[in-house]
Design an enzyme around this catalytic site. Structure first.
Site, PDB file in Angstrom:
ATOM      1  N   ASP A  41       0.733  -1.315   0.059  1.00  0.00           N
ATOM      2  CA  ASP A  41      -0.241   0.048  -0.227  1.00  0.00           C
ATOM      3  C   ASP A  41       0.853   1.249   0.119  1.00  0.00           C
ATOM      4  OD1 ASP A  41      -2.573  -1.273  -0.062  1.00  0.00           O
ATOM      5  OD2 ASP A  41      -2.877  -0.788   2.022  1.00  0.00           O
ATOM      6  N   LYS A  63      -3.960   3.073  -2.390  1.00  0.00           N
ATOM      7  CA  LYS A  63      -5.088   3.971  -2.602  1.00  0.00           C
ATOM      8  C   LYS A  63      -4.949   5.072  -1.714  1.00  0.00           C
ATOM      9  CE  LYS A  63      -8.352   0.729  -1.533  1.00  0.00           C
ATOM     10  NZ  LYS A  63      -7.504  -0.545  -1.341  1.00  0.00           N
ATOM     11  N   MET A 175      -7.505  10.764   8.478  1.00  0.00           N
ATOM     12  CA  MET A 175      -8.170  11.015   7.075  1.00  0.00           C
ATOM     13  C   MET A 175      -8.717  11.961   7.059  1.00  0.00           C
ATOM     14  SD  MET A 175      -8.488   7.227   5.689  1.00  0.00           S
ATOM     15  CE  MET A 175      -9.208   6.720   6.897  1.00  0.00           C
TER      16      MET A 175
END
Length: 265
Positions: A41, A63, A175
């Site tokens: 990742d 991602k 996030m």
């Protein structure tokens, strides 16, 4: 946690930690070094590449927000494909895969295809960031609970805010560093005191770690501006109030020794 091993291929979910390679667990390192295939990742330090075996097949499947190199469906299919070829597959994820790592979706795919697997836990960016700040997320008599929220979607889901009214603990938002004004406004509207401290920490666990501290009411009107391009974590609650005395500081390298005020001999 693991399923029963067979003679067929095997998938190891390895949680790589918040970025720096020295926060990887020994078990995770062992699985990486013996892997035939590695699907890794974003948010991992480039030094991880040095651990990858020369003969291993390496696939970047990261991602980031609005940037998906591989879809989740494609990743699921690749795991099954390589395992069915008898490969030792490492699915390398940032942080701890059990926290917003879409781990359950990939596990369900493996189980439905009878692919054996194991899950290797890792150091979460949540606790790493707290160590960088020199705070404890729980403090007796002050914060007995922790809520971890997903800043990508929480503003779109009203049910995620249930129970937030007068929450007597620490709120951690991953996030969410691009939406600090909106998040502060929603927290205040849900009953969190406007004077509650909020900290935006960037690059947890890294020598580039920085933080910016404010209060919810100021953040609602002014926002918290990111200082770097690295990932950010928001901490909200009384446990971070001592940081209001040192706004916009860059943390010293001693931050990697949690809760010590000076280097150990």
């Amino acid at each position: 946690m693991s399923s029963n091993k067979t003679e067929q291929g095997f998938v190891s979910f390895v949680s790589g930690g918040p970025g720096p390679i020295d926060l990887l667990t020994l078990r995770g390192k062992s699985r990486i070094e013996s892997a035939d295939v590695i699907l890794y990742d974003a948010l991992l330090d480039p030094s991880f590449l040095e651990l990858f075996p020369e003969n291993a097949h390496i696939l970047y499947v990261g991602k980031r927000s609005k940037e998906h190199y591989r879809t989740q469906t494609e990743i699921n299919s690749l795991l099954v494909q390589y395992a069915n070829q008898g490969k030792r597959v490492v699915r390398l994820k940032g942080g701890d895969a059990s926290i917003f790592g879409r781990l359950s979706e990939e596990i369900q795919t493996l189980e439905s295809n009878r692919v054996p697997y194991e899950v290797i836990p890792g150091v979460s960016s949540v606790t790493t960031g707290a160590s960088d700040l020199g705070i404890s997320l729980t403090v007796r008599g002050l914060s007995r609970q922790i809520i971890i929220l997903d800043g990508h979607t929480i503003l779109e889901e009203e049910r995620s805010w249930m129970g937030m009214e007068n929450f007597p603990g620490t709120i951690v938002i991953l996030m969410g560093s691009q939406k600090t004004k909106e998040l502060a406004e929603r927290l205040i509207r849900k009953g969190v005191s406007p004077s509650t401290p909020i900290v935006l920490l960037e690059n947890a666990g890294s020598p580039r770690v920085t933080y910016t501290v404010s209060t919810l009411d100021k953040t609602q009107s002014q926002g918290l501006e990111k200082q770097t391009n690295g990932p950010g974590i928001l901490y909200v609650g009384e446990v971070v109030r001592p940081l209001l005395l040192g706004e916009n500081k860059k943390l010293e390298s001693i931050s990697f020794l949690p809760f010590f005020s000076e280097p150990m001999e």
